[in-house]
Design a protein around this motif. Sequence first.
Motif, PDB file in Angstrom:
ATOM      1  N   UNK A  42      46.067  43.499  38.966  1.00 47.84           N
ATOM      2  CA  UNK A  42      44.813  43.800  38.255  1.00 47.84           C
ATOM      3  C   UNK A  42      44.824  43.174  36.866  1.00 47.84           C
ATOM      4  N   UNK A  43      45.945  43.301  36.163  1.00 54.93           N
ATOM      5  CA  UNK A  43      46.049  42.729  34.814  1.00 54.93           C
ATOM      6  C   UNK A  43      45.941  41.208  34.868  1.00 54.93           C
ATOM      7  N   UNK A  48      41.859  36.432  33.367  1.00 51.67           N
ATOM      8  CA  UNK A  48      40.979  35.270  33.573  1.00 51.67           C
ATOM      9  C   UNK A  48      39.584  35.697  34.012  1.00 51.67           C
ATOM     10  N   UNK A  49      39.181  36.906  33.673  1.00 49.25           N
ATOM     11  CA  UNK A  49      37.886  37.387  34.145  1.00 49.25           C
ATOM     12  C   UNK A  49      36.729  36.578  33.556  1.00 49.25           C
ATOM     13  N   UNK A  50      36.951  35.906  32.402  1.00 53.09           N
ATOM     14  CA  UNK A  50      35.873  35.103  31.820  1.00 53.09           C
ATOM     15  C   UNK A  50      35.559  33.867  32.643  1.00 53.09           C
ATOM     16  N   UNK A  51      36.504  33.407  33.455  1.00 50.67           N
ATOM     17  CA  UNK A  51      36.276  32.207  34.262  1.00 50.67           C
ATOM     18  C   UNK A  51      36.142  32.564  35.735  1.00 50.67           C
ATOM     19  N   UNK A  52      35.802  33.817  36.023  1.00 53.27           N
ATOM     20  CA  UNK A  52      35.529  34.257  37.387  1.00 53.27           C
ATOM     21  C   UNK A  52      34.107  34.778  37.453  1.00 53.27           C
ATOM     22  N   UNK A  53      33.411  34.465  38.526  1.00 57.25           N
ATOM     23  CA  UNK A  53      31.995  34.822  38.621  1.00 57.25           C
ATOM     24  C   UNK A  53      31.779  36.308  38.842  1.00 57.25           C
ATOM     25  N   UNK A  54      32.715  36.984  39.505  1.00 56.56           N
ATOM     26  CA  UNK A  54      32.571  38.404  39.770  1.00 56.56           C
ATOM     27  C   UNK A  54      33.951  39.030  39.833  1.00 56.56           C
TER      28      UNK A  54
END
Length: 359
Positions: A42-43, A48-54
Amino acid sequence: MAVGKVTFTKAEREKLAQLLWLLNWISVLTGVILFSLGLFLRVEIQKRQEVMSDQEILYVPHMLITTGLVACCINFLGGKICYECTDTSKFLRWKLVLLPYIVCTFFFTFCVLVGALMCYSIRNQLEESLFLGLRNAMRYYKDTDTPGRCFLKRTVDLLQMQFQCCGNAGYRDWFHVQWISNRYLDMTSSDVRDRLRSNVEGKYLMDGVPFSCCSTLSPRPCIQQQVTNNSAHYNYRHQTEQLNLWRRGCRQALLDHYTSIMRSIGLIVLLIWLFELLVLTGVRYLQTAMENVLRLGNPDCESDGWILENSLAETARSNFNIIKNLGKCYQVDDDPNINVPTAGQQEVPSRPAQIPVAD
């Protein structure tokens, strides 16, 4: 005929119970490992959540975290049950609990297997999420003054330097987006105005890339402007300059990174599943062996234990017959007692109506 039938003496039953007690405590540790793996994954994804669409792919770490917590509870209870099953009198407390416990443990073990398979099946969904996320991040790379997007430039630059990548699929992706903010453009320059007019959307496009695409292995100063113009640089051929810019796209770099993590986690979870299956099989043998001891009425005698009381074919056939007979009832036309008079019924003969004669 029973499936996996094994005969146990009293000493063997006690040793089996003690061994399962130990294995259940080890399973509590495997539950902690599952929880830790899910938390780590999860961490890593949220980094990299900014470069993932969802964030739909977070269901995999959430599955591992939940399974790990359930494993700790189930195996803690299983250790207590197995410890007290060494004594026949104490087994009576858990006799009615054991079968539901085994059923719940079976479904939990199945969930562990599903978690392992998820780690290997998420690649396509992850690739699509990275493709869309990186495309949006590159599109908003220049918006350093826009709230909610001002961090994307730093995020993309750090990503390209850390993973030695450039663009989405390659460095040429930067040629199709305006990555320089308008406030850094000289609007009095005719070249700038011509570039803005030449694009339908009014974007300033050029064959250049951000500095973070420059390869640290290049033996010459990095060429990041007019990358495809050989005449603009001394002794330069962009087709053969493999060390000037990072050639690998960031989508592939991140996909390889996460795939490696997923495969390692999937292998560990698969080994945990095999271990849990072994413990479940042992608990089933202990349950059936102790129940047969109670039937025989002699705690010191030998008893049989099995996985299934009947063969797979017999079990399937009996369950099929139960399902087939559900809701089955006699139809009215098939009732054998229809039109049969009972003992209390008598036929009454009909009499013709008498017509009175007038005097």
